[in-house]
Enzyme design. Structure first.
Site, mmCIF file in Angstrom:
data_model
loop_
_atom_site.group_PDB
_atom_site.id
_atom_site.type_symbol
_atom_site.label_atom_id
_atom_site.label_comp_id
_atom_site.label_asym_id
_atom_site.label_seq_id
_atom_site.Cartn_x
_atom_site.Cartn_y
_atom_site.Cartn_z
ATOM 1 N N GLU A 46 0.768 -1.203 -0.034
ATOM 2 C CA GLU A 46 -0.053 -0.032 -0.058
ATOM 3 C C GLU A 46 0.771 1.304 0.038
ATOM 4 O O GLU A 46 0.718 2.227 -0.745
ATOM 5 C CB GLU A 46 -0.868 -0.142 1.208
ATOM 6 C CG GLU A 46 -2.257 -0.486 0.908
ATOM 7 C CD GLU A 46 -2.883 -0.762 2.292
ATOM 8 O OE1 GLU A 46 -3.095 0.320 2.877
ATOM 9 O OE2 GLU A 46 -3.675 -1.962 2.686
ATOM 10 N N ASP B 190 -2.323 -4.330 3.458
ATOM 11 C CA ASP B 190 -2.539 -4.354 4.976
ATOM 12 C C ASP B 190 -3.492 -5.635 5.307
ATOM 13 O O ASP B 190 -4.580 -6.138 4.486
ATOM 14 C CB ASP B 190 -3.158 -3.294 5.772
ATOM 15 C CG ASP B 190 -2.096 -2.039 5.638
ATOM 16 O OD1 ASP B 190 -1.060 -2.394 5.419
ATOM 17 O OD2 ASP B 190 -2.481 -0.892 6.157
ATOM 18 N N ASP C 145 -6.181 -6.461 6.927
ATOM 19 C CA ASP C 145 -7.518 -6.455 7.294
ATOM 20 C C ASP C 145 -8.578 -6.116 6.250
ATOM 21 O O ASP C 145 -8.303 -6.066 5.285
ATOM 22 C CB ASP C 145 -7.493 -5.100 8.484
ATOM 23 C CG ASP C 145 -7.113 -3.875 7.681
ATOM 24 O OD1 ASP C 145 -7.050 -3.827 6.514
ATOM 25 O OD2 ASP C 145 -7.033 -2.906 8.353
ATOM 26 N N GLU D 261 -9.995 -3.438 4.956
ATOM 27 C CA GLU D 261 -9.549 -2.378 3.988
ATOM 28 C C GLU D 261 -8.336 -2.606 3.165
ATOM 29 O O GLU D 261 -8.531 -2.633 1.821
ATOM 30 C CB GLU D 261 -9.066 -1.052 4.967
ATOM 31 C CG GLU D 261 -9.358 0.303 4.137
ATOM 32 C CD GLU D 261 -10.963 0.602 4.273
ATOM 33 O OE1 GLU D 261 -11.292 1.045 3.249
ATOM 34 O OE2 GLU D 261 -11.567 0.173 4.954
ATOM 35 N N TYR E 5 0.970 -5.060 13.207
ATOM 36 C CA TYR E 5 0.139 -4.214 12.757
ATOM 37 C C TYR E 5 -0.694 -3.403 13.556
ATOM 38 O O TYR E 5 -1.200 -4.118 14.859
ATOM 39 C CB TYR E 5 -0.909 -5.085 11.555
ATOM 40 C CG TYR E 5 -1.819 -4.348 10.928
ATOM 41 C CD1 TYR E 5 -1.317 -3.450 10.100
ATOM 42 C CD2 TYR E 5 -3.194 -4.560 11.046
ATOM 43 C CE1 TYR E 5 -2.123 -2.875 9.216
ATOM 44 C CE2 TYR E 5 -4.093 -3.774 10.114
ATOM 45 C CZ TYR E 5 -3.711 -3.022 9.450
ATOM 46 O OH TYR E 5 -4.139 -2.046 8.537
ATOM 47 N N ARG F 257 -3.956 -1.894 13.787
ATOM 48 C CA ARG F 257 -5.556 -2.021 13.953
ATOM 49 C C ARG F 257 -5.736 -3.242 14.121
ATOM 50 O O ARG F 257 -5.917 -4.112 13.326
ATOM 51 C CB ARG F 257 -6.140 -1.607 12.404
ATOM 52 C CG ARG F 257 -5.687 -0.062 12.037
ATOM 53 C CD ARG F 257 -6.277 0.422 10.717
ATOM 54 N NE ARG F 257 -5.941 1.988 10.667
ATOM 55 C CZ ARG F 257 -4.557 2.260 9.882
ATOM 56 N NH1 ARG F 257 -4.223 1.162 9.110
ATOM 57 N NH2 ARG F 257 -4.343 3.291 9.794
ATOM 58 N N HIS G 75 -5.828 -10.975 13.944
ATOM 59 C CA HIS G 75 -4.576 -10.387 14.350
ATOM 60 C C HIS G 75 -4.032 -10.631 15.692
ATOM 61 O O HIS G 75 -4.689 -11.227 16.279
ATOM 62 C CB HIS G 75 -4.635 -8.884 14.161
ATOM 63 C CG HIS G 75 -4.979 -8.511 12.697
ATOM 64 N ND1 HIS G 75 -5.871 -7.190 12.643
ATOM 65 C CD2 HIS G 75 -5.424 -8.940 11.717
ATOM 66 C CE1 HIS G 75 -6.264 -7.227 11.272
ATOM 67 N NE2 HIS G 75 -5.974 -8.020 10.656
#
Length: 696
Positions: A9, A82, A84, A86, A302, A304, A348
């Site tokens: 990203e 990433d 997740d 998103e 990570y 989030r 996660h």
């Protein structure tokens, strides 16, 4: 030899990951999302199956062109966005935008929780397909947010001012802040007293402080000076004697490692960082920092996540590190897994250092001051989470005098455990009360002095960024990735302002909230929003179809919007005309809403651009000088009541003054919800608001 392309990203990751991979690997960045719903329209057709229409985000054409070139050169493509919702959606959008379905290339999705050589290499050994459940959960969230924003915002433009917005999560956050302000405004303090007895102990230099408890039957609250005086008078001739001594042990549990919300709260409390700043710095630590002697490496996992899970390797590494550095007895004997709250980001781990042996001191030189402070906080908290509990010796003493009892409680830290690396102020305070060397039932006591103090109950505290994140999380509103942008948005729109850490709603925020609560009660309802979040989680788990969620939500929203448009037609849209004459062109000035609330503007715009501040009179005379009281604002935009004769008269009040005088002491009264209370705290008088006030 096969050529590989890894798409991530952010450009910061490109540098970090490139160092871990061989010459056959090209690493490139998409710079976040490459496609989105169009800005000009709703972006989907409600009549035909709610299929979203995505377009390339403006400015991303060049990025995609460059990626297409790289795709042509490669044999295998890894989408490494990433880990997740998103990130999964960005991978899917890249797959579509780069037309990878129709190419003869092998395309895989890889994800890693930390950007370290080991994690990246391991992920390449375990490639997978894009997880469409994750993608669909993101699509559903995006469309729900779009529906709320695009259907409701135009109503706010028509009724309040252009450029305002409503949002699914931000509207609930704004409501929480408004509700809290109403609670604070309606709060009437109640008086109470504490009574401590200072007692001399035979053979000790230091006196003992005992707190008043009550009688043998019940705990008593002292509510007035008279009551405190009466108790002291009763005890004048009584003897003080120890009636009970209990010794015990208390364990203080090691904290859980950080998740997104607790990291934001703790960084706010300890480091005074805003949620936005915390996330920005954590992103840098995650994406990779050039560490002297090591090279570029991701320092934390990570950022989030709402899981406190830790991988077995990281757990084992932490335990051996603690045993080596602090001793075996400092290693936690048990690991409590906080039961997952069924929130989906549980795939996660918690936020932890990617390598515990990289102590804050080792990397300090390579980090900025703020990066270092955040890394140290994360490192300390994670290390503490793998350490043994702290142990205290406790002593509680009951002291009798006549029919009353007093208590003394103290604790002494006997084993630091995790507190050798991680403490906060509350723990330090609780250990300050040190007991006398030996106290038992035969200890002789003699009265020395009284220490009686008057207190008033305090209203609920204003929300801070940290406590708002906690409130949103507890209510299941929003997810780790949304807390920070939600707060940033309501501050940027000036619905809320921040003063000394506290969040205060502005006039604009109140106007928006009152329209939202009246016209769209379900959207600002916290239970509805929390339920929506859990539906999105079900989409992610593959148990609910995403279009079902979207198509069930839309008709209700559509109906609410149409009804609101009708109801709000009755609300006067025309600007309110005042008797203030524009000194430049002679027209009567009108009241408008600006980013800082109401102001006066000339209706002759654009020929006449005259504006001036608008001070709303509240119809009450100033208690100091008799002139009118007006609504004013601090520099930041927080409202208060002041005299129109400012600066000659310095009268100000946060609460709205009333024209009534206190029958008990003669001070002016202020409005507190549906009551009037005396402005003099020492007086404490309050009464129901007179009926005529209610009509006003």
């Amino acid at each position: 030899m096969a050529k590989y392309l890894v798409i991530v990203e952010s450009p910061a990751k490109v540098k970090t990951i490139k160092k871990f991979l061989g010459k056959n690997y090209e690493v490139d960045a998409s710079n976040g999302h490459v496609r989105d719903l169009p800005k000009s329209t709703l972006g989907f057709d409600a009549e035909h199956g709610f299929e979203p229409k995505y377009i390339t985000i403006r400015g991303k054409g060049d990025v995609l062109a460059k990626l297409r070139k790289e795709v042509k050169k490669a044999d295998v493509i890894y989408l490494a966005t990433d880990p997740d919702r998103e990130g999964e959606a960005i991978s899917w959008h890249l797959y579509q935008a780069l037309n990878l379905a129709n190419s003869d290339k092998k395309v895989y999705r890889i994800s890693f929780n930390e950007i370290t050589k080991n994690a990246v290499k391991t992920s390449l050994k375990k490639p997978r397909d894009i997880d469409m459940d994750l993608v669909n959960a993101q699509q559903a969230r995006r469309m729900l947010d779009r529906m709320v924003g695009y259907r409701i915002s135009p109503l706010l433009w028509a009724k309040v001012k252009r450029g305002l917005s409503a949002g699914r999560v931000q509207s609930v956050a704004l409501r929480l802040i408004c509700d809290r302000e109403s609670e604070i405004n309606a709060f009437i303090p109640e008086e109470y007293w504490t009574l401590d007895a200072s007692l001399k102990v035979k053979g000790e230099k230091k006196p003992l402080t005992a707190k008043f408890y009550g009688t043998a039957k019940e705990k008593m609250n002292i509510t007035s000076r008279e009551q405190a005086d009466a108790i002291m008078a009763e005890l004048e001739k009584e003897k003080f004697a120890v009636t009970d001594v209990k010794k015990g042990e208390r364990n203080k549990k090691a904290p859980q490692p950080f998740i997104t919300s607790t990291l934001q709260q703790e960084a706010s409390k300890v480091l005074n960082f805003s949620t936005q700043k915390t996330m920005r710095l954590a992103q840098q630590l995650y994406e990779g920092v050039d560490v002297k002697g090591i090279g570029t490496v991701g320092l934390i996992t990570y950022l989030r996540t709402d899981s406190v899970r830790i991988s077995e390797e990281a757990d084992a590494m932490a335990r051996s590190f603690i045993a080596e550095q602090y001793g075996e007895n400092y290693v936690s004997s048990h690991v409590e897994e906080k039961k997952s709250s069924n929130k989906i980001q549980d795939a996660h781990e918690a936020i932890r250092p990617s390598d515990i042996t990289r102590t804050p001191v080792m990397v300090k030189e390579s980090l900025s001051r703020d990066q270092f402070r955040l890394y140290q906080l994360i490192w300390n908290r994670f290390t503490a989470s793998r350490m043994s509990d702290a142990k205290y010796e406790t002593t509680s003493v009951k002291i009798g005098a006549g029919k009353y009892f007093f208590t003394v409680a103290a604790s002494k830290l006997v084993f630091e455990g995790f507190m050798s690396v991680y403490t906060n102020e509350d723990e330090e305070k609780s250990t300050q009360n040190v007991m006398l060397k030996s106290i038992d039932k035969d200890t002789e006591l003699s009265f020395d002095a009284w220490d009686e103090k008057q207190h008033f109950t305090q209203p609920p505290a204003h929300y801070t960024e940290a406590s708002l994140v906690k409130a949103l999380e507890e209510r299941g509103i929003g997810r780790p990735s949304t807390y920070s942008p939600t707060i940033t948005t309501i501050l940027a729109r000036r619905y809320v302002i921040k003063e000394n850490k506290n969040l205060y709603v502005t006039e604009l925020g109140e106007a928006v909230n009152s329209i939202m609560t009246e016209a769209f009660s379900s959207i600002v309802d916290e239970h509805f929003t929390a339920n929506m979040e859990s539906l999105l989680d079900s989409v992610e788990e593959g148990t609910v179809n995403w279009k079902t969620v979207v198509s069930n939500f839309y008709p209700d929203l559509d109906e609410a919007v149409k009804k609101a448009e009708k109801d709000l037609e009755k609300v006067q849209i025309a600007d309110e005309v005042t008797d203030v004459i524009c000194e430049e062109c002679g027209r009567n000035m009108v009241i408008k809403y600006g980013p800082h609330g109401k102001f006066l503007a000339c209706p002759g715009f654009p020929e006449c651009r005259n504006t001036k501040p608008y001070f709303e009179k509240i119809g009450v005379a100033c208690p100091k000088c008799g002139k009118d009281i007006v609504l004013r604002k601090t520099k930041k935009g927080r409202r208060y009541y002041g005299c129109e004769n400012n600066p000659e008269c310095d009268f100000m009040s946060w609460a709205k003054p009333s024209s009534e005088k206190c029958p008990k002491c003669g001070s002016y009264m202020v409005e507190k919800g549906n009551k009037l209370a005396c402005s003099n705290e020492q007086c404490g008088f309050s009464e129901e608001k007179p009926k005529k006030d209610e009509k006003n």
